[in-house]
Design a protein around this motif. Structure first.
Motif, mmCIF file in Angstrom:
data_model
loop_
_atom_site.group_PDB
_atom_site.id
_atom_site.type_symbol
_atom_site.label_atom_id
_atom_site.label_comp_id
_atom_site.label_asym_id
_atom_site.label_seq_id
_atom_site.Cartn_x
_atom_site.Cartn_y
_atom_site.Cartn_z
ATOM 1 N N ARG A 1 0.888 -1.135 -0.160
ATOM 2 C CA ARG A 1 -0.093 -0.091 0.010
ATOM 3 C C ARG A 1 0.770 1.208 0.142
ATOM 4 O O ARG A 1 0.436 2.327 -0.716
ATOM 5 N N GLY A 2 1.832 1.266 0.718
ATOM 6 C CA GLY A 2 2.857 2.408 0.834
ATOM 7 C C GLY A 2 3.547 2.811 -0.387
ATOM 8 O O GLY A 2 3.885 4.140 -0.701
ATOM 9 N N ILE A 3 3.357 2.013 -1.315
ATOM 10 C CA ILE A 3 3.935 2.355 -2.683
ATOM 11 C C ILE A 3 2.805 2.434 -3.566
ATOM 12 O O ILE A 3 2.801 3.485 -4.400
ATOM 13 N N ILE A 4 2.056 1.319 -3.925
ATOM 14 C CA ILE A 4 1.040 1.353 -5.156
ATOM 15 C C ILE A 4 0.149 2.396 -4.824
ATOM 16 O O ILE A 4 -0.651 2.767 -5.954
ATOM 17 N N TYR A 5 -0.284 2.707 -3.512
ATOM 18 C CA TYR A 5 -1.326 3.777 -3.423
ATOM 19 C C TYR A 5 -0.772 4.950 -2.901
ATOM 20 O O TYR A 5 -1.574 5.675 -2.080
ATOM 21 N N ALA A 6 0.424 5.321 -3.202
ATOM 22 C CA ALA A 6 1.045 6.465 -2.616
ATOM 23 C C ALA A 6 0.210 7.798 -3.120
ATOM 24 O O ALA A 6 0.139 8.713 -2.491
ATOM 25 N N SER A 7 -0.602 7.471 -4.369
ATOM 26 C CA SER A 7 -1.403 8.621 -4.634
ATOM 27 C C SER A 7 -2.539 7.942 -5.545
ATOM 28 O O SER A 7 -2.568 7.102 -5.905
ATOM 29 N N GLN A 8 -3.633 9.095 -5.754
ATOM 30 C CA GLN A 8 -4.944 8.435 -6.464
ATOM 31 C C GLN A 8 -4.921 9.372 -7.725
ATOM 32 O O GLN A 8 -5.815 9.075 -8.337
ATOM 33 N N ASP A 9 -4.062 10.433 -8.193
ATOM 34 C CA ASP A 9 -4.135 11.221 -9.353
ATOM 35 C C ASP A 9 -3.604 10.349 -10.641
ATOM 36 O O ASP A 9 -3.123 9.166 -10.536
ATOM 37 N N GLU A 10 -3.434 11.157 -11.719
ATOM 38 C CA GLU A 10 -3.034 10.478 -12.814
ATOM 39 C C GLU A 10 -1.477 10.534 -12.791
ATOM 40 O O GLU A 10 -1.081 9.618 -13.679
#
Length: 271
Positions: free
Chosen positions: A237-246
């Motif tokens: 999660r700490g890497i793959i969901y670091a942001s939710q934008d483009e």
């Protein structure tokens, strides 16, 4: 992939980072959901942005299984996308009687060509050894996990005071060796990683729990590193969901690089 090849990658990249592909359709950036195969598009971007820093990728099979037949097709495409010099882990947590385990092994090792698969040990030798029959493939045995419920069984002590996870470590040495068996050892257990290392000094550990779950990378290295590193530290999660934008891929890259830089320093300290 054999042990020497894995260690070579660790040395080449100054990293022992495993990126967990927990590709949750509910959590990926919203703009991807209009794609024909949003999970593949998401994983493709994560892999392309982080491959410079990762020595392993760990697709969590449940997130693909939940999508039905298309999920299995996506998993195969994702696995084929991972560079061949990067170690692959099917995080499937399988473990059943012998003939069933043999078919699980064929599925992940022959049909999908993963380097390794996570296996639950609690049905004993006949549930594990079918996975060990494949050359240059690995069993990653659950030993001391990082989830809260792990204390329900893994830390129960027998009449001699030995915890169950230690019995698993000792018994499994009769089944495999440091060239075909690794162990899951959670980062949130801190100094217990050192106790595991005493029992299995030469094996690799797959270590979840760093990052979002609060485990300390410095402690993992202090207690768990051996002469061939012996660690694959997973961050999902700490890497793959670091942001939710483009720009989610660039954000993932930044987080992976931060971990790799810390790992590089720890490798210089302990190797």
């Amino acid at each position: 992939m054999n042990k020497a090849e894995l260690f070579s990658q660790i040395q080449k990249k100054s990293s022992f980072l495993c990126v967990g592909l927990d590709a949750d359709i509910q959590k990926i950036p919203a703009h991807l959901k209009s794609e024909k195969d949003p999970i593949f598009t998401f994983c493709k971007e994560i892999i392309e942005q982080t491959a410079d820093f990762a020595v392993a990728y760990k697709p969590n099979i449940a997130f693909f299984e939940a999508l039905g037949p298309q999920g299995w097709e996506t998993l195969q495409k994702v696995n084929e996308l991972i560079p061949k010099d990067i170690f692959t882990i099917a995080d499937a947590k399988r473990g059943d009687i012998g003939n069933t385990s043999k078919l699980y092994a064929k599925a992940f090792f022959e049909k999908m060509d993963f380097d390794s698969v996570t296996v639950a040990p609690y049905m004993g030798v006949d549930s594990v050894t079918p996975f060990l029959e494949f050359e240059n493939k690995w069993v990653i045995l659950l030993a001391l996990t990082s989830n809260a419920g792990s204390m329900d069984f893994q830390l129960i002590k027998d009449e001699t005071g030995k915890p169950m996870y230690q019995s698993v470590l000792e018994k499994s040495q009769q089944w495999g060796n440091s060239d075909n068996m690794m162990y899951v050892v959670g980062a949130t257990r801190g100094e217990l990683i050192g106790e595991v290392r005493k029992v299995v000094p030469d094996h690799f550990f797959l270590v979840p729990g760093v990052g979002a779950q609060g485990g300390s990378l410095a402690d993992v290295a202090k207690y768990g590193m051996n002469s061939s590193c012996g660690l694959l530290v997973n961050s999902s999660r700490g890497i793959i969901y670091a942001s939710q934008d483009e720009n989610f891929g660039k954000s993932a890259r930044s987080e992976a690089q931060k971990l790799q830089e810390e790992m590089s320093s720890l490798l210089d300290t302990y190797l």
